[in-house]
Design an enzyme around this catalytic site. Structure first.
Site, PDB file in Angstrom:
ATOM      1  N   CYS A 160       0.797  -1.242   0.000  1.00  0.00           N
ATOM      2  CA  CYS A 160       0.000   0.000   0.000  1.00  0.00           C
ATOM      3  C   CYS A 160       0.818   1.276   0.000  1.00  0.00           C
ATOM      4  O   CYS A 160       0.254   2.367  -0.071  1.00  0.00           O
ATOM      5  CB  CYS A 160      -0.938  -0.004   1.206  1.00  0.00           C
ATOM      6  N   CYS A 338      16.360   4.500 -14.901  1.00  0.00           N
ATOM      7  CA  CYS A 338      14.984   4.022 -15.031  1.00  0.00           C
ATOM      8  C   CYS A 338      14.243   4.780 -16.130  1.00  0.00           C
ATOM      9  O   CYS A 338      13.475   4.183 -16.901  1.00  0.00           O
ATOM     10  CB  CYS A 338      14.250   4.157 -13.701  1.00  0.00           C
TER      11      CYS A 338
END
Length: 367
Positions: A160, A338
């Site tokens: 979460c 990335c």
């Protein structure tokens, strides 16, 4: 050999272009040949080379698959990594909390500075947005709509984070949320963010899930599961979700099945991580879930990462006394490699909506 490979990518050592590599220590070449991407990245952290546009450098390198074209000792190291992933369960229950301690617990101040106000640490959705906050809000709401959330339903959020999705779902869709994370810092922050809402944040691994839920979601966590554990993961979700429920899986994906993880990323950013390929996902899903929808918006991750870098760079003066210059170079390298990964199209971002065969009625895709 290095110069030829660089030239193929349109890169020069000590060249004039912003994506060229400026060498400050000749030992860089030996480190690259002997240690591959790990040596390349560590040399950057140590200030042995620099580059004005790291994002473009990595894009060009990955477009020619330079990260896998190793020679000499680098090939032996690559084969060792492939064997390591095949022989050992690097994402076992005993290792589950390692990534939380090393990465997600480095300090909430870093992530507060870098991320949008919802503290969402996954790819934003830019189709209808011009800024990061709106793009992340659109992504959170799209997830809720894809899950067909209804008031008083229960939602399990696996991985979460800092509670952004849990809060959005509880506030705007009236659902009761149970979030789980392997990060102590995330649990504390998410509990605070969701205070006063029907949200519970628990410190646990997915293998310890209890109870049954109307809907299940997992955003940016599957990258830590590992192929050896995919069947157990989908079995755990299958046990947790009600027969007529929906499961949304949001994960980074690789353009091809890979036998190893980049060594620099593994050591410095996400220990024991492994990106799935489409083939690995579909094979693991078989006999567990049907695919109702498969949405790819991987190009949006490039823009998300560049936004994170700008935020981090602007805030660096306040972070520098605590973290120091080596951390700055490490974080810069991380975000830019990335960005190049997604810009080169090696990296994908998938949202899959999954259901059990016993679910009744049609599913209508949401965009």
């Amino acid at each position: 050999m290095l110069a030829e490979l660089a030239a193929e990518a349109g890169i020069a050592f000590n060249g004039p272009n912003p994506w060229d590599i400026q060498v400050h220590d000749e030992r860089v070449f030996t480190q690259i040949l002997s240690r591959g991407s790990l040596g390349f990245g560590e040399a950057y952290i140590n200030g042995q080379w620099s580059c004005q546009r790291l994002d473009e450098l990595f894009t060009r390198l990955m477009r020619v698959d330079a990260d896998t074209r190793v020679v000499g000792a680098g090939r032996a190291r690559l084969m060792f990594e492939v064997a390591r992933h095949r022989l050992f369960n690097l994402q076992s229950n005993g290792r589950a909390f390692q990534v939380g301690k090393q990465h997600y617990d480095i300090g909430n101040d870093v992530f507060e500075a870098m991320l949008d106000p919802s503290m969402t640490y996954s790819c934003a959705y830019w189709a209808h947005a011009d800024d990061l906050a709106k793009a992340q809000l659109d992504k959170l709401d799209m997830i809720c709509r894809k899950l067909e959330l209804r008031a008083d339903e229960s939602l399990l959020d696996i991985g979460c984070g800092w509670g952004g999705l849990a809060r959005h779902a509880a506030e705007n869709y009236g659902v009761q949320v149970t979030g789980i994370t392997v990060s102590v810092e995330q649990q504390a922050k998410a509990s605070d963010i969701c205070k006063g809402l029907p949200v519970t944040i628990e410190l646990k691994d997915y293998r310890a899930i209890e109870g049954h839920f109307d809907k299940v979601v997992s955003v940016g966590m599957f990258e830590h599961v590992g192929p050896k554990n995919y069947p157990d993961f989908f079995m755990a979700v299958g046990h947790a979700i009600k027969d007529d429920g929906l499961f949304l899986l949001h994960t980074i994906g690789s353009h091809a099945t890979q036998g190893q993880t980049d060594k620099w990323i593994d050591k410095y950013i996400f220990p024991n991580g492994k990106l799935p390929s489409a083939r690995e996902l579909t094979s693991a899903l078989e006999n567990h879930f049907l695919i109702e929808d498969w949405h790819n918006f991987g190009t949006d991750y490039d823009r998300t990462l560049m936004s994170w870098w700008r935020n981090f760079d602007i805030a660096w003066d306040t972070l520098k006394p605590k973290y120091g210059d080596r951390f700055y170079r490490m974080w810069h390298y991380y975000l830019m490699c990335c960005a190049g990964f997604f810009r080169s199209r090696q990296g994908q971002l998938w949202q899959l909506v999954l259901s059990k065969r016993c679910r009744t009625g049609p599913y209508r895709s949401i965009r």
